[in-house]
Design an enzyme around this catalytic site. Sequence first.
Site: not given
Length: 215
Positions: A88, A171
């Site tokens: 990520r 997010r």
Amino acid sequence: MRLIFFGPPGVGKGTQAKLLSARMNVPQIATGDMLREAVSAGTPLGLQAKEIMTSGKLVPDDVMIGIIRDVLSSPKCSRGFILDGFPRTLPQARALSALLAELGISLDRVINFIVDEKEIIRRLGRRVSCRACGSIFNLGVKDPGGNRVCPKCGGDLVQRDDDRPGTVIKRLKVYHQSTTPVRSYYEKLGVLIDIQGSGSVNTVHEHIISLLNHT
Ligand code: AMP
């Protein structure tokens, strides 16, 4: 088969990784699921990750890289793997390249799922998962019944804390800041495939199979 399923939250990576994992008999390595299990079990990792996850931020790179090192080096992954939710960040992507080189293996494909952001926000608002078996449902699409009981195993269907609207926005912001550069990293390595993730679950699944067979 060694794959990464890449894309923002709510794009369908987990659902597609589960389907492909069952079809190809390779494990789905979902770092979010692993962290949620650690939180439920109250392990030191879980205690460290809980607040970070609830606020929509990322767990530190060194923690995540340590987890992935253990899993990918284990016999469980000897036939391959589908990474779902890792890497990520660029440091995670670089650490993964170094780990794979150390293990003498390479990635086959990174599949980048594309879905319109409005659709993502809509999907996450309706997403529930089974506390017992982990199956994911989208309320109103695969209607699991008004009483929120898992049609597969009878467990409770619950919304994730981090799927609440404020956290979803956070997010997505974190995704754009920290995770988007990972796409270019794999594009430069020549392993990236972009796919539309907005069709039905089965259509996207068959699309993935055909891409894997023909590229
Ligand atoms: P997911 O289920 O993939 O949406 O992940 C849920 C949450 O777990 C994320 O919002 C992060 O807080 C954490 N997480 C999962 N995978 C990673 C990762 N590779 N690096 C950092 N944090 C992660």
